[in-house]
Design an enzyme around this catalytic site. Structure first.
Site, PDB file in Angstrom:
ATOM      1  N   VAL A 198       8.206  60.612   2.127  1.00  0.00           N
ATOM      2  CA  VAL A 198       8.711  59.342   2.655  1.00  0.00           C
ATOM      3  C   VAL A 198       7.534  58.557   3.210  1.00  0.00           C
ATOM      4  O   VAL A 198       6.683  59.107   3.913  1.00  0.00           O
ATOM      5  CB  VAL A 198       9.738  59.594   3.780  1.00  0.00           C
ATOM      6  CG1 VAL A 198      10.270  58.272   4.318  1.00  0.00           C
ATOM      7  CG2 VAL A 198      10.863  60.479   3.285  1.00  0.00           C
TER       8      VAL A 198
ATOM      9  N   GLY B 163      10.826  65.763   2.349  1.00  0.00           N
ATOM     10  CA  GLY B 163      12.069  66.505   2.207  1.00  0.00           C
ATOM     11  C   GLY B 163      12.157  67.054   0.816  1.00  0.00           C
ATOM     12  O   GLY B 163      11.178  67.096   0.073  1.00  0.00           O
ATOM     13  N   GLY B 164      13.366  67.497   0.446  1.00  0.00           N
ATOM     14  CA  GLY B 164      13.533  68.102  -0.862  1.00  0.00           C
ATOM     15  C   GLY B 164      13.243  67.144  -1.991  1.00  0.00           C
ATOM     16  O   GLY B 164      12.982  67.564  -3.111  1.00  0.00           O
ATOM     17  N   MET B 165      13.324  65.839  -1.748  1.00  0.00           N
ATOM     18  CA  MET B 165      13.099  64.847  -2.787  1.00  0.00           C
ATOM     19  C   MET B 165      11.655  64.414  -2.893  1.00  0.00           C
ATOM     20  O   MET B 165      11.258  63.798  -3.866  1.00  0.00           O
ATOM     21  CB  MET B 165      13.937  63.606  -2.496  1.00  0.00           C
ATOM     22  CG  MET B 165      15.155  63.473  -3.365  1.00  0.00           C
ATOM     23  SD  MET B 165      16.055  62.017  -2.874  1.00  0.00           S
ATOM     24  CE  MET B 165      14.746  60.879  -2.539  1.00  0.00           C
ATOM     25  N   GLY B 166      10.839  64.682  -1.911  1.00  0.00           N
ATOM     26  CA  GLY B 166       9.461  64.211  -1.950  1.00  0.00           C
ATOM     27  C   GLY B 166       9.057  63.577  -0.645  1.00  0.00           C
ATOM     28  O   GLY B 166       9.653  63.823   0.393  1.00  0.00           O
TER      29      GLY B 166
ATOM     30  N   ASP C 295      28.884  60.662   2.233  1.00  0.00           N
ATOM     31  CA  ASP C 295      28.100  61.642   2.992  1.00  0.00           C
ATOM     32  C   ASP C 295      27.892  61.197   4.436  1.00  0.00           C
ATOM     33  O   ASP C 295      26.770  61.171   4.940  1.00  0.00           O
ATOM     34  CB  ASP C 295      26.754  61.896   2.307  1.00  0.00           C
ATOM     35  CG  ASP C 295      26.116  63.210   2.750  1.00  0.00           C
ATOM     36  OD1 ASP C 295      26.852  64.099   3.209  1.00  0.00           O
ATOM     37  OD2 ASP C 295      24.880  63.348   2.634  1.00  0.00           O
TER      38      ASP C 295
ATOM     39  N   LYS D  36      10.840  55.511  -0.678  1.00  0.00           N
ATOM     40  CA  LYS D  36      10.927  56.895  -1.096  1.00  0.00           C
ATOM     41  C   LYS D  36      11.239  56.983  -2.571  1.00  0.00           C
ATOM     42  O   LYS D  36      12.023  56.201  -3.101  1.00  0.00           O
ATOM     43  CB  LYS D  36      11.993  57.640  -0.295  1.00  0.00           C
ATOM     44  CG  LYS D  36      11.946  59.139  -0.524  1.00  0.00           C
ATOM     45  CD  LYS D  36      12.783  59.884   0.495  1.00  0.00           C
ATOM     46  CE  LYS D  36      12.577  61.374   0.342  1.00  0.00           C
ATOM     47  NZ  LYS D  36      13.309  62.147   1.356  1.00  0.00           N
TER      48      LYS D  36
END
Length: 593
Positions: free
Chosen positions: A25, A20-23, A131, A40
């Site tokens: 998994v 994903g946008g963070m890297g 969220d 992650k």
């Protein structure tokens, strides 16, 4: 990063399961505790430091609830920080909606009851999720819903986050109006997001969808929520959850009670579905793992203001933390005196139970009260009512059972049984105990424990964390896919498979110190253990592992112990070797006494 790489000298990367946008998994193996985890990398925003992340992670790890994905650790590896969580093979609600379209109102209500309970536990620890949305609601194979991904807008950058500003956090379609207006998120904001999530599930689209994200924020800030057209009897509750004014919304606990009311009358028909072959094909474990491990991070609840409603304990439920509920505060020995000389025994069996032993001469009867997780299906038996609670009756020649259904779907089970010759009216005794329990719960649900468990108790251990699916499959022959079912409070765990007759159970127990009648004495992992076949049930071998000794309130010696059980085809003695191996494996993961 690559498979078999060791992170923080502890977590071994097994396979890449998404990005994903963070890297990236990863599914990983905790070499220290011999269990599967989700891993992650956490990229810190400008406003969140590593020290803050660790402090809030410690707070997150304290939330133990069957409907919350368990947060284990923040691991440092050089200059990198990794988030370590429970690995849950599942599908997110967002994936299910993408594949199937809108869901039946009853299914949505059942999901809502569970996520409301999760939020009640989170809010009970002074935490705001920030969220809540379909992508952060996981649906496991057994139908249990779990809440994950806490507070990403304050802690990490992702492709789904609007801004890293501390004033706006969450995904636009599910923001509360006050958050869109720039006010800090509160517990009431989470309740609004829950309502918006359930609205999307029953309608097939979020309440404020359409246009770009900034147009969405503007519509959210105005707070004009459209009426749900397909929600049937669920619509009034959704409207209440999404009231424009935060003070007019129920707490998460009250929301769960509202969702549970009338749930059996909601339609169960599956509405027309969009055909989406790709959506149907992404329902595998890999896709679910991405949803599980989109960075978990908790944000401490801001100081309470007039616009922030106080967090309430479940009025007629188990409470925000199941482990804190006290079954012994549901028993009253006085009304049971006509049936024998009563004795309350709080240190017998697992931690979710309390017994009243009735004595007549050298014979005795037992009235057992135990706390149970929400049942997977509707309760059966003759229905009656005790106070505000529905009660379901079942009986046999050997015992009489009553199950009290709580408003948060948890249950209290009362069982009466007796020695031969006691001549007790079992169901009359059970009904008497039900009346005492209902009376104790009428004011505020199951009362909490007056004292915490002693340091080092098994009560603070999650039984499912002691073994992993790979080890259970390799050692005990439980064929893949291995299904894991966690019992109340995490105090027992079952590993089963539809492809195998083998299964494994680990459960905690309290009793008098064991002797030769418990089985053959052996040493396993530095602990006394007693191995016996066909004692737990037919076609089983069990090892009873003594964990710690203590003295109960009456001055009598007691032990906390673990039962490790393997079931399979006979002969049962063939099951004892894997039992001993599994017992040795988990013995090394127990807290030091």
């Amino acid at each position: 990063m690559h498979a078999d790489q060791l992170i923080a000298d502890r977590y071994r990367l097994l396979e890449r399961v998404g990005s994903g946008g963070m890297g990236v998994v990863w599914r990983a193996h905790d070499d220290r505790l011999d269990r599967e985890v989700a891993l992650k990398q956490a990229r810190l925003s400008d406003v969140v430091s590593g020290r803050t992340l660790r402090r809030e992670a410690r707070l997150a790890a304290g939330v133990l609830h069957p409907n919350v994905v368990t947060f284990f650790d923040v691991a440092a590896d050089g200059d990198e920080l990794w988030l370590v969580m429970e690995y849950v093979p599942s599908r997110s609600l967002a994936e299910i909606l993408a594949a199937e379209g809108r869901l039946p109102a009853r299914t949505v209500a059942e999901i809502g009851v569970q996520i409301a309970a999760a939020l009640g536990a989170v809010h009970g620890h002074g935490i705001v999720h920030r969220d809540v949305k379909p992508g952060n609601v996981l649906i496991a194979s057994d139908g249990r819903a779990k809440l994950t991904d806490f507070g990403i807008s304050r802690s990490v950058r992702t492709d789904e986050t609007v801004t890293d500003s501390p004033l706006i956090g969450g995904t636009p379609d599910y923001l509360a109006p006050e958050v869109a207006q720039g006010h800090p998120p509160t517990a009431a904001s989470d309740v609004f997001a829950l309502g918006a999530t359930l609205f999307a599930a029953v309608e097939g689209t979020p309440p404020f969808s359409g246009g770009n994200e900034y147009a969405t924020i503007r519509r959210v800030a105005e707070g004009a929520v459209p009426r749900a057209r397909h929600a049937d009897g669920l619509a009034p509750t959704l409207e209440l959850l999404m009231r424009r004014e935060p003070a007019e919304r129920p707490t998460a606990v009250s929301a769960g009670e509202l969702l549970a009311e009338g749930i059996d009358a909601l339609p169960v028909d599956v509405p027309s579905r969009r055909r989406n072959r790709r959506g149907l094909l992404i329902a595998g474990v890999a896709a679910a793992a991405v949803a599980v491990v989109v960075a978990a991070y908790f944000v401490t609840r801001p100081a309470r203001t007039d616009a922030t409603p106080p967090v309430e304990q479940a009025k007629l439920g188990i409470g925000p933390d199941p482990r804190a509920a006290d079954p012994c505060r549901l028993v009253d020995p006085a009304p049971l005196k006509p049936f024998g000389d009563p004795e309350v025994v709080s240190d017998y069996g697992n931690f979710n139970r309390c017994d009243v032993l009735l004595h007549r001469g050298d014979r005795q009867a037992d009235v057992l009260v135990e706390l149970n997780d929400p049942p997977g299906s509707a309760l059966e038996g003759t229905q009656s009512k005790s106070g505000p609670f529905p009660v379901f009756a079942a009986s046999s020649p050997d015992q009489c059972e009553r199950t009290i259904q709580l408003q948060d779907r948890f249950a209290v089970k009362v069982t009466a049984r007796q020695d031969d010759g006691y001549q007790l009216d079992l169901c009359q005794a059970a009904d008497t105990a039900v009346a005492s329990a209902a009376k104790a719960m009428t004011a505020a649900g199951v009362p909490p424990r007056a004292r915490a468990f002693p340091a080092g108790s098994l009560a603070d251990v999650d039984a499912c964390s002691l073994l992993d699916s790979i080890g259970v499959s390799a050692t005990a022959g439980v064929a893949a896919p291995v299904r894991i079912e966690r019992g109340f409070g995490g105090w027992w765990c079952d590993w089963t498979s539809p492809a195998s007759d083998r299964s494994v159970t680990v459960m905690f127990d309290r009793d008098q110190p064991p002797g030769s009648e418990t089985g053959q004495l052996v040493q396993i992992g530095g602990h006394d253990a007693y191995v016996m076949t066909d004692d737990f049930a037919e076609n089983t071998c069990q090892a009873v592992l003594v964990y710690r000794s203590y003295t109960d309130a009456h001055g009598d010696p007691r032990v906390e112990q673990l039962r490790v059980v393997v079931r399979g085809k006979p002969p049962s003695d063939r099951l004892c070797a894997p039992v001993s191996t599994l017992a040795g494996s988990l013995a090394g993961k127990l807290p030091k006494t």
